[in-house]
Design an enzyme around this catalytic site. Structure first.
Site, PDB file in Angstrom:
ATOM      1  N   HIS A  16      34.873  45.021  30.842  1.00 50.68           N
ATOM      2  CA  HIS A  16      35.576  44.901  32.129  1.00 50.68           C
ATOM      3  C   HIS A  16      36.250  46.229  32.412  1.00 50.68           C
ATOM      4  O   HIS A  16      37.371  46.481  31.974  1.00 50.68           O
ATOM      5  CB  HIS A  16      36.586  43.744  32.067  1.00 50.68           C
ATOM      6  CG  HIS A  16      37.265  43.456  33.375  1.00 50.68           C
ATOM      7  ND1 HIS A  16      37.841  42.238  33.657  1.00 50.68           N
ATOM      8  CD2 HIS A  16      37.474  44.229  34.481  1.00 50.68           C
ATOM      9  CE1 HIS A  16      38.366  42.273  34.873  1.00 50.68           C
ATOM     10  NE2 HIS A  16      38.165  43.484  35.393  1.00 50.68           N
ATOM     11  N   HIS A  18      36.310  49.244  35.613  1.00 53.62           N
ATOM     12  CA  HIS A  18      35.898  49.793  36.909  1.00 53.62           C
ATOM     13  C   HIS A  18      35.844  51.306  36.763  1.00 53.62           C
ATOM     14  O   HIS A  18      36.868  51.929  36.477  1.00 53.62           O
ATOM     15  CB  HIS A  18      36.895  49.398  37.992  1.00 53.62           C
ATOM     16  CG  HIS A  18      37.071  47.904  38.123  1.00 53.62           C
ATOM     17  ND1 HIS A  18      36.404  47.160  39.068  1.00 53.62           N
ATOM     18  CD2 HIS A  18      37.809  47.014  37.403  1.00 53.62           C
ATOM     19  CE1 HIS A  18      36.735  45.892  38.942  1.00 53.62           C
ATOM     20  NE2 HIS A  18      37.591  45.762  37.931  1.00 53.62           N
ATOM     21  N   HIS A 195      35.328  38.286  39.213  1.00 54.68           N
ATOM     22  CA  HIS A 195      36.772  38.198  39.001  1.00 54.68           C
ATOM     23  C   HIS A 195      37.232  36.859  39.564  1.00 54.68           C
ATOM     24  O   HIS A 195      36.926  36.530  40.720  1.00 54.68           O
ATOM     25  CB  HIS A 195      37.501  39.312  39.746  1.00 54.68           C
ATOM     26  CG  HIS A 195      37.379  40.678  39.145  1.00 54.68           C
ATOM     27  ND1 HIS A 195      36.184  41.275  38.861  1.00 54.68           N
ATOM     28  CD2 HIS A 195      38.337  41.568  38.764  1.00 54.68           C
ATOM     29  CE1 HIS A 195      36.407  42.480  38.346  1.00 54.68           C
ATOM     30  NE2 HIS A 195      37.707  42.688  38.276  1.00 54.68           N
ATOM     31  N   GLU A 198      42.641  35.609  38.378  1.00 46.35           N
ATOM     32  CA  GLU A 198      43.580  36.700  38.068  1.00 46.35           C
ATOM     33  C   GLU A 198      44.858  36.394  38.848  1.00 46.35           C
ATOM     34  O   GLU A 198      45.886  36.066  38.263  1.00 46.35           O
ATOM     35  CB  GLU A 198      42.972  38.054  38.473  1.00 46.35           C
ATOM     36  CG  GLU A 198      43.894  39.247  38.270  1.00 46.35           C
ATOM     37  CD  GLU A 198      43.309  40.569  38.816  1.00 46.35           C
ATOM     38  OE1 GLU A 198      42.367  40.530  39.637  1.00 46.35           O
ATOM     39  OE2 GLU A 198      43.814  41.636  38.418  1.00 46.35           O
ATOM     40  N   ASP A 276      40.021  47.390  32.305  1.00 45.09           N
ATOM     41  CA  ASP A 276      40.078  47.244  33.772  1.00 45.09           C
ATOM     42  C   ASP A 276      40.109  48.599  34.496  1.00 45.09           C
ATOM     43  O   ASP A 276      39.059  49.074  34.919  1.00 45.09           O
ATOM     44  CB  ASP A 276      41.259  46.358  34.188  1.00 45.09           C
ATOM     45  CG  ASP A 276      40.991  45.536  35.438  1.00 45.09           C
ATOM     46  OD1 ASP A 276      39.867  45.595  35.978  1.00 45.09           O
ATOM     47  OD2 ASP A 276      41.899  44.800  35.881  1.00 45.09           O
ATOM     48  N   ASP A 277      41.293  49.172  34.656  1.00 48.89           N
ATOM     49  CA  ASP A 277      41.458  50.448  35.367  1.00 48.89           C
ATOM     50  C   ASP A 277      42.393  51.337  34.552  1.00 48.89           C
ATOM     51  O   ASP A 277      43.560  51.534  34.925  1.00 48.89           O
ATOM     52  CB  ASP A 277      42.048  50.186  36.765  1.00 48.89           C
ATOM     53  CG  ASP A 277      41.161  49.265  37.588  1.00 48.89           C
ATOM     54  OD1 ASP A 277      40.127  49.728  38.090  1.00 48.89           O
ATOM     55  OD2 ASP A 277      41.493  48.062  37.698  1.00 48.89           O
TER      56      ASP A 277
HETATM   57  N1  HPA Z   1      40.996  43.095  40.272  1.00 53.31           N
HETATM   58  C1  HPA Z   1      40.241  43.016  41.369  1.00 53.31           C
HETATM   59  N2  HPA Z   1      39.592  44.048  41.872  1.00 53.31           N
HETATM   60  C2  HPA Z   1      39.664  45.219  41.242  1.00 53.31           C
HETATM   61  C3  HPA Z   1      40.427  45.374  40.109  1.00 53.31           C
HETATM   62  C4  HPA Z   1      41.126  44.248  39.593  1.00 53.31           C
HETATM   63  O1  HPA Z   1      41.841  44.286  38.571  1.00 53.31           O
HETATM   64  N3  HPA Z   1      40.293  46.662  39.731  1.00 53.31           N
HETATM   65  C5  HPA Z   1      39.462  47.267  40.602  1.00 53.31           C
HETATM   66  N4  HPA Z   1      39.081  46.396  41.535  1.00 53.31           N
HETATM   67 ZN    ZN Z   2      38.737  44.200  37.207  1.00 55.11          ZN
END
Ligand code: HPA
Ligand code: ZN
Length: 325
Positions: A16, A18, A195, A198, A276-277
């Protein structure tokens, strides 16, 4: 400490991630200059100082602004190779990357430039560092679903697409809006993830499973609100790709010690840890695993379980999985 050493040395799998979320302030500022893109931060420090979020949307605003400095094929190559060299440093042997083509198309960047740069870096990392990878095209759920099928078909024609995902602003954008493109993806033999859960409710996780026919849920942490959903996820061994630093940065949990990962594992769910990021949320995969285990009083044995779960959840051949274990 010993747990940190153990996790750093452990061969790991990222599921996971991006790629646009690996854009570090240094490269962000350099590309803004090189491409003549005007962004509100003039220094690396000012960029970092802006990385304070209240929720998913406030993060997405900063993330899409950052992505706007990516213009040329070589930008995507440099971004992806920089991430792959982090993988090498962190003993990540297999990584599955999301990318957001609709953002780049809206910025006037050709799909072939985006995918050409990413795919070339993935090939080089496989050749030079033996890191395997899979590229997952994310559909942005806060955009019109209508053009998604044509986009998916164009991307697949360019090559290198392993699967489809669903990201961006979750609340108010339920999975069922994207039934058609996920159905086409399945007919093309692509893997499917979304996703869900969340910020959104358990109903969105049910829809991702029942309407989109996904194989994994990204995040999914809100599943514990619905015992019947937990049973479904456990019985079908549906992986949850959990991102603890992301969840704290976006205030899904107030602090890491409040994260529900320990409860997810106790419930028998196939949970895994990912980043994630990482350029925006304060750490890459090793940091996510080490700090989460430490703050939740989990052990090296739990780290092993998490990595075995990630290998099981990965989109690679059984032969490659054997070599990752
Ligand atoms: N959630 C949803 N969209 C996203 C995320 C995330 O954590 N990171 C980049 N796009
Ligand atoms: Zn994500």
């Amino acid at each position: 400490g010993m747990l940190a050493d153990f996790v750093e040395e452990l061969p790991k799998v990222e599921l996971h991630l991006h790629i646009e979320g690996t854009l570090e302030p240094e490269l962000l500022i350099a590309l803004a200059q090189r491409n003549g893109v005007d962004i509100p931060y003039k220094t690396i420090e000012a960029a970092r100082a802006a990385y304070q979020f209240e929720d998913l949307q406030s993060f997405l605003n900063v993330y899409y602004l950052g992505a706007s400095v990516l213009r040329e094929e070589r930008d995507f190559y440099e971004l992806t190779l920089a991430y792959m060299s982090r993988c090498k440093a962190q003993q990540i042997r297999h990584t599955e990357l999301f990318f957001d083509p609709q953002t780049h198309l809206a910025n006037g960047v050709a799909l072939a430039a985006v995918m050409g740069g990413i795919n070339a870096a993935l090939r080089d990392a496989e050749r030079d560092w033996h890191i395997s990878s899979a590229l997952i095209l994310c559909i942005e759920r806060d955009r019109d679903p209508q053009p998604a099928v044509a986009l998916l078909e164009r991307a697949c024609a360019l090559g290198g697409i392993a699967g489809i995902g669903l990201d961006s602003a979750e609340l108010g954008n339920p999975p069922e809006k994207f039934q058609e493109v996920f159905k086409v993806a399945k007919s093309m033999g692509l893997h499917r993830v979304a996703h869900a859960g969340e910020e959104g409710p358990p109903a969105y996780i049910w829809q991702a499973l029942d309407v989109l026919d996904v194989e994994r849920i990204d995040h999914g942490v809100r599943c514990l609100e619905d015992p019947a959903l937990v049973r479904r996820l456990v019985d079908d061994r549906i992986p949850l790709t959990v991102c603890p630093f992301s969840n704290v940065a976006l205030k899904v949990f107030s602090r890491l010690s409040e994260h529900n990962l320990g409860r997810l594992l106790k419930a028998g769910l196939l949970a895994t840890i990912h980043s994630d990021d990482p350029a925006y949320f304060g750490g890459y995969l090793s940091e996510n695993i080490i700090e989460t285990l430490s703050d939740l009083d989990l052990t090296a044995e739990d780290a092993l379980l998490l990595e075995r779960n990630a290998v099981e959840a990965a989109f690679c051949t059984d032969q490659r999985k054997q070599s990752l274990l």
